[in-house]
Design an enzyme around this catalytic site. Structure first.
Site, PDB file in Angstrom:
ATOM      1  CG  ASP A  88      -0.372  -0.075   2.510  1.00  0.00           C
ATOM      2  OD1 ASP A  88       0.864  -0.229   2.589  1.00  0.00           O
ATOM      3  OD2 ASP A  88      -1.113   0.014   3.514  1.00  0.00           O
TER       4      ASP A  88
ATOM      5  CE  LYS B 140       2.983  -6.056   3.680  1.00  0.00           C
ATOM      6  NZ  LYS B 140       2.506  -4.903   4.479  1.00  0.00           N
TER       7      LYS B 140
ATOM      8  CD  GLU C  78       7.843  -0.622   7.616  1.00  0.00           C
ATOM      9  OE1 GLU C  78       6.854  -1.272   7.237  1.00  0.00           O
ATOM     10  OE2 GLU C  78       8.126   0.521   7.202  1.00  0.00           O
TER      11      GLU C  78
END
Ligand code: KIV
Length: 279
Positions: free
Chosen positions: A50, A119, A188
């Site tokens: 995204d 995801k 992340e």
């Protein structure tokens, strides 16, 4: 080195799951047909992230992504690839409210793009959604640590794993995502040693971005990796090319030649007597 195609079509989400602890899983984001074609021979996994909302559409956060946007880019990446496992991000607002909403959105993404998996961001809080999507037959990749969809709530892109409390949260999230049935999980923006410990703690592959080389794989945003990002480039990015300079230089030379009437030249125009009919 160009990778051999898998014996039977695309790399599946299950094949990615089996790579835990093996040769690192090479992943990049892709959003378009030509870039997917260029990356497909080299990577195991293409993520239609995204981040496309920021990278290609100029939004300030990933919250600008919509289901329609993700599906259009997912279709382009599927058309441009034949071997990579293609994962499409579920945009903010398409899955958080209920498991029924999550399954309906995931089903729409898979049916309209043909991708291998979806995801979504979240740990303990999204375990129900992950379990429901997996139960419907769609593989799910998790995403913990820094979660860009929560950046407004978090007050910025904050590095994770710097306090004992947060480390405990990360372990709970990783375990919840694994238990819910995800085939892999992105970590992340997390302290390196914590990301390495998380990798050892779960039985599914971890894919690091701003995390640790000890993760089971790595991912970067393609425009960052090739040096095309025009805004801020995060510290964890390594630029393997400098396409900003290439594009800017080409545009400057084209502009000069147009103004000088040097372009188009004799090779780029059509003679009155045709040697061929098509451009
Ligand atoms: O949207 C995205 O590109 C991502 C990667 C950074 C993992 O989620």
């Amino acid at each position: 080195m160009v990778q051999d195609p898998p014996a039977s079509g695309r790399i599946s989400a299950d094949a990615i799951r089996r790579r835990k602890g093996g040769v690192p899983i090479v992943s990049l984001t892709a959003y378009t047909y030509p870039v997917a074609r260029l990356l497909d021979p080299h990577v195991d996994l293409l993520l239609v992230g995204d981040s496309v909302a920021m990278v290609l559409h100029g939004h300030t956060t990933t919250l600008g992504a919509s289901l329609e946007m993700m599906i259009a880019h997912g279709q382009a990446v599927m058309r441009g690839s034949t071997r990579a496992c293609v994962v499409v991000d579920m945009p903010a607002g398409s899955y958080e409210t209920s498991t029924a909403e999550a399954v309906a959105s995931a089903r729409r993404i898979v049916e309209e793009t043909g991708c291998q998996a979806v995801k979504l961001e979240g740990g303990v809080d999204m375990a129900g959604q992950i379990a429901a999507i997996v139960a419907s037959g769609i593989p799910v990749m998790g995403h913990i640590g820094l979660q860009p969809q929560s950046v407004e709530k978090d007050g910025g892109y904050k590095i994770k794993g710097r306090t004992e409390d947060n480390v405990a949260t990360l372990f709970r999230d990783a375990e919840a995502v694994e238990k819910a049935g995800a085939f892999s999980v992105v970590i992340e923006g997390t302290v390196e040693s914590v990301a390495a410990d998380l990798t050892r703690a779960v039985a599914i592959p971890t894919i690091g971005i701003g995390a640790s080389r000890d993760c089971d794989g790595q991912i970067l945003v393609i425009d960052d990796m090739v040096g095309l990002t025009v805004d801020r480039v995060p510290k964890f990015v390594k630029e393997y090319a400098h396409l900003r300079d290439v594009v800017s230089d080409a545009a400057a030379r084209y502009a000069a030649e147009v103004r000088d009437r040097a372009f188009p030249g004799p090779d780029h125009v059509f003679a009155a007597t045709p040697d061929k009919d098509n451009v």
